[in-house]
Design a protein around this motif. Structure first.
Motif, PDB file in Angstrom:
ATOM      1  N   HIS A 150      71.228  84.016  44.165  1.00 52.76           N
ATOM      2  CA  HIS A 150      71.440  84.065  45.598  1.00 52.76           C
ATOM      3  C   HIS A 150      70.440  83.126  46.261  1.00 52.76           C
ATOM      4  O   HIS A 150      69.384  82.829  45.706  1.00 52.76           O
ATOM      5  CB  HIS A 150      71.224  85.484  46.116  1.00 52.76           C
ATOM      6  CG  HIS A 150      72.452  86.326  46.023  1.00 52.76           C
ATOM      7  ND1 HIS A 150      72.545  87.416  45.199  1.00 52.76           N
ATOM      8  CD2 HIS A 150      73.653  86.228  46.638  1.00 52.76           C
ATOM      9  CE1 HIS A 150      73.739  87.966  45.313  1.00 52.76           C
ATOM     10  NE2 HIS A 150      74.442  87.262  46.186  1.00 52.76           N
ATOM     11  N   ASP A 151      70.807  82.710  47.441  1.00 54.68           N
ATOM     12  CA  ASP A 151      69.867  81.910  48.210  1.00 54.68           C
ATOM     13  C   ASP A 151      68.884  82.869  48.868  1.00 54.68           C
ATOM     14  O   ASP A 151      68.969  83.157  50.065  1.00 54.68           O
ATOM     15  CB  ASP A 151      70.623  81.085  49.250  1.00 54.68           C
ATOM     16  CG  ASP A 151      69.665  80.246  50.089  1.00 54.68           C
ATOM     17  OD1 ASP A 151      68.483  80.122  49.694  1.00 54.68           O
ATOM     18  OD2 ASP A 151      70.100  79.743  51.141  1.00 54.68           O
ATOM     19  N   GLY A 166      70.292  93.224  50.460  1.00 56.45           N
ATOM     20  CA  GLY A 166      71.261  93.781  49.520  1.00 56.45           C
ATOM     21  C   GLY A 166      72.644  93.968  50.125  1.00 56.45           C
ATOM     22  O   GLY A 166      73.642  93.587  49.555  1.00 56.45           O
ATOM     23  N   GLY A 167      72.664  94.584  51.290  1.00 54.92           N
ATOM     24  CA  GLY A 167      73.958  94.810  51.922  1.00 54.92           C
ATOM     25  C   GLY A 167      74.756  95.914  51.269  1.00 54.92           C
ATOM     26  O   GLY A 167      75.983  95.863  51.181  1.00 54.92           O
ATOM     27  N   THR A 219      70.618  93.739  57.422  1.00 55.66           N
ATOM     28  CA  THR A 219      70.280  93.411  56.040  1.00 55.66           C
ATOM     29  C   THR A 219      70.758  92.028  55.648  1.00 55.66           C
ATOM     30  O   THR A 219      71.698  91.501  56.250  1.00 55.66           O
ATOM     31  CB  THR A 219      70.899  94.475  55.094  1.00 55.66           C
ATOM     32  OG1 THR A 219      70.482  94.240  53.753  1.00 55.66           O
ATOM     33  CG2 THR A 219      72.412  94.437  55.147  1.00 55.66           C
ATOM     34  N   VAL A 220      70.096  91.474  54.685  1.00 55.54           N
ATOM     35  CA  VAL A 220      70.544  90.214  54.115  1.00 55.54           C
ATOM     36  C   VAL A 220      71.537  90.580  53.023  1.00 55.54           C
ATOM     37  O   VAL A 220      71.169  91.135  51.994  1.00 55.54           O
ATOM     38  CB  VAL A 220      69.378  89.415  53.524  1.00 55.54           C
ATOM     39  CG1 VAL A 220      69.901  88.120  52.918  1.00 55.54           C
ATOM     40  CG2 VAL A 220      68.329  89.137  54.584  1.00 55.54           C
ATOM     41  N   GLN A 268      75.505  82.123  48.646  1.00 58.00           N
ATOM     42  CA  GLN A 268      74.877  82.332  49.946  1.00 58.00           C
ATOM     43  C   GLN A 268      74.543  83.796  50.191  1.00 58.00           C
ATOM     44  O   GLN A 268      75.246  84.684  49.737  1.00 58.00           O
ATOM     45  CB  GLN A 268      75.795  81.830  51.071  1.00 58.00           C
ATOM     46  CG  GLN A 268      75.894  80.318  51.099  1.00 58.00           C
ATOM     47  CD  GLN A 268      74.522  79.656  50.983  1.00 58.00           C
ATOM     48  OE1 GLN A 268      73.623  79.944  51.756  1.00 58.00           O
ATOM     49  NE2 GLN A 268      74.341  78.790  49.981  1.00 58.00           N
ATOM     50  N   ALA A 269      73.470  84.005  50.887  1.00 53.82           N
ATOM     51  CA  ALA A 269      73.100  85.345  51.335  1.00 53.82           C
ATOM     52  C   ALA A 269      73.265  85.335  52.847  1.00 53.82           C
ATOM     53  O   ALA A 269      72.789  84.416  53.518  1.00 53.82           O
ATOM     54  CB  ALA A 269      71.656  85.644  50.958  1.00 53.82           C
ATOM     55  N   LYS A 270      73.924  86.342  53.366  1.00 54.65           N
ATOM     56  CA  LYS A 270      74.294  86.300  54.782  1.00 54.65           C
ATOM     57  C   LYS A 270      73.644  87.451  55.540  1.00 54.65           C
ATOM     58  O   LYS A 270      73.728  88.605  55.134  1.00 54.65           O
ATOM     59  CB  LYS A 270      75.818  86.408  54.866  1.00 54.65           C
ATOM     60  CG  LYS A 270      76.421  86.142  56.206  1.00 54.65           C
ATOM     61  CD  LYS A 270      77.920  85.918  56.065  1.00 54.65           C
ATOM     62  CE  LYS A 270      78.754  86.979  56.777  1.00 54.65           C
ATOM     63  NZ  LYS A 270      79.016  88.198  56.021  1.00 54.65           N
ATOM     64  N   LEU A 271      73.018  87.124  56.640  1.00 56.75           N
ATOM     65  CA  LEU A 271      72.384  88.181  57.440  1.00 56.75           C
ATOM     66  C   LEU A 271      73.449  88.992  58.166  1.00 56.75           C
ATOM     67  O   LEU A 271      74.297  88.438  58.864  1.00 56.75           O
ATOM     68  CB  LEU A 271      71.420  87.563  58.467  1.00 56.75           C
ATOM     69  CG  LEU A 271      70.657  88.597  59.302  1.00 56.75           C
ATOM     70  CD1 LEU A 271      69.617  89.315  58.454  1.00 56.75           C
ATOM     71  CD2 LEU A 271      69.994  87.938  60.514  1.00 56.75           C
TER      72      LEU A 271
END
Lengths: 335, 335
Positions: free
Chosen positions: A163-164, A280-281, A294-295, A326-329
DNA sequence: CTGAAAGCGCTAACAC
DNA sequence: GTGTTAGCGCTTTCAG
């Protein structure tokens, strides 16, 4: 167990022909094939996978080595990887390190003799690559595909799907800064965790990029695991010591939950007094109260990337040595 | 891969002798044994497990079939079962049904050909035993030990390790009654879940035992899964309809969390306006706010019971056909 | 297009 | 105590 020989004699052909019908790669007379198929059906024949594996020199199982399957993110990964592998006709062997990393070596040593198709390393733990490299090389040479998911080991020649983390942490920090919630603390820089380190780096770089200092007192190392209790204790202690901070970025959702509990227990309002961002999400984050910003990590995409590796083994193009997801906020109530 | 033959020739003995040294069941001259051991060490020999499995007629893997590994309780079970099996020299194959129960049949059909040592069924789903019995029998006859963990299938001759769901639910109800929190609602009687049904039965019986009516409007079926969102929706709807209740017993911690979120979103106080009890005893329950009162399940004890079964296969006494693990009410803030 | 035969790596009989 | 042999179930040359 009904074997090829039984099927063959029932169909009045040789075992070789049965095998050919099964493989489907060599032409077999339509009429013969029909007889064989009928015999297979009639006898309820299932090819013995163990014998196949012995013959082929390798089996159809892929091992998933996790740090701690009880942590939501690994459970999620396990689910998606299993599903992906199943679609490829592969089975998933689960090996849980439980933070006892010395066991990794023993497992890697066993890998070739198990006839594994591959090993998906999914431990956040910093590995002693000097010690591990020979074992890994031995496994790879015996035909075991080794890849790292979540931790970047591409520098050691190990295909990595990551993950980024840096970008994700940076996005979280930027979000908090945009709301004026400074200073921002970080929890979860476990010394032995490569992922904790990466997320910390993202946090640090983002702070610096925003012209903010990185206050060592606001970086809380924890000894082991990403569990909620560690977050609770870290945040409780910080609050007890009277440290001033307006936000916390945690290296996992579980840690963030623990931190939020510590704040709640002191009567602090979230996010007004202190904001929290997890990593984590996980599904339940929507239902904590306040719900958790969360990211979000994408286990499904990771699993698909894993699938791609094993698909490409069957002749397709080899995927890149390093793949970044990608890691998404995801902004919810807590920040 | 270095084989017995290589070791044998290096040690100047026959392959059989190498095998005997490895097995350790047959006497071998001390001096010969030493030479063999030295050769093994020197060549880095590891017996090929696939060949062993073929020879022995079965391998050393046990499959864990879960309904949904992302649910905390199954992840916890997987962790403990893996650890237990590892101590026995067995590997864990993970198969996640993901609530698509038709896949169970296919998996069971494959089991004998995989050379599995055993299958640990850990799905809450009500199974069509009429359809499954022949497949299960076939697997059992081929030497695969089949057992059910969490759902009682002992009536079908399948060794079962179950929690005392009825007792656990009853304890929760008794606790709520003792606090005068009536009426008590129940969420999670999924039609297709044997466990949801068992917990509901415990709830119902306990209400009746306390002279309380069972109000169908306060029993919320949900369509599938024990996830938080299902709990949220069920509780939200009940509140929107103006249903009157002072407590909710949920069939999982995740469901309870969802319910609590619904209450919080309506500005209700927990536990004063409504109390909540979950089922599972997952680690994060300590850190939700309010922290969660829950019927704690003991995955570790379950896993040990699973281990007992496989230990007994190696010659010990066979354990009971049905083993009940206690479920213990853990009182925290939510009730 | 099909059969016979060999052999993957191991271990259990069966000799000696 | 140790070697020889056979065979677990499968697939893959090699012949025909």
């Amino acid at each position: 167990m009904v074997s090829v020989v039984a099927v063959a004699s029932h169909a009045g052909v040789s075992p070789a022909t049965v095998s050919r019908v099964l493989a489907g790669r060599v032409p077999v007379a339509a009429e013969t094939r029909a007889r064989v198929l009928e015999a297979i059906e009639h006898l309820g024949y299932r090819p013995n996978e163990v014998a196949r594996s012995l013959r082929a020199g390798r089996g159809r199982a892929v091992a998933l080595v996790t740090g701690d399957i009880e942590q939501g993110i690994y459970a999620s990964l396990a689910k998606h990887v299993q599903s992906e592998l199943e679609a490829l006709g592969l089975d998933l062997l689960l090996f849980n390190l439980g933070h006892r990393e010395d066991r990794l070596r023993h497992f890697l040593e066993r890998a070739p003799s198990l006839g594994l198709r591959g090993i998906v390393l999914s431990s956040p733990h910093v590995m002693d690559m000097v010690e591990l490299t020979p074992v890994i090389r031995a496994a790879a040479e015996s035909g075991v595909e080794i890849l790292s998911v979540s931790q970047d080991l591409s520098a050691f020649g190990i295909t990595s799907i990551v993950h980024d983390d840096v970008g994700g942490a940076a996005a979280a920090v930027a979000h908090l800064m945009g709301q004026g919630r400074t200073p921002v603390a970080f929890v979860g820089r476990i010394e032995t965790s490569a992922i904790g380190r990466a997320r910390f780096n993202g946090y640090r770089d983002a702070l610096l990029a925003h012209g903010q200092p990185v206050d060592p007192a606001l970086v809380w190392d924890i000894s082991e695991g990403y569990r909620a209790d560690a977050g609770y204790h870290a945040a409780s202690e910080a609050l007890a010591r009277g440290l001033r901070f307006r936000a916390v970025l945690a290296a996992s959702d579980e840690l963030a939950l623990g931190c939020m509990a510590a704040a709640a227990d002191r009567g602090l309002a979230v996010p007004d007094d202190i904001a929290f961002v997890g990593f984590g999400g996980l599904g339940w984050g929507v239902f904590s109260r306040p719900s958790m910003t969360t990211v979000s990590l994408d286990s499904d995409a990771m699993a698909r990337a894993v699938g791609d590796i094993f698909r490409s083994q069957e002749g397709g193009p080899a995927p890149a040595n390093r793949r970044v997801i990608q890691a998404k906020l995801v902004v919810r109530q807590s920040a």
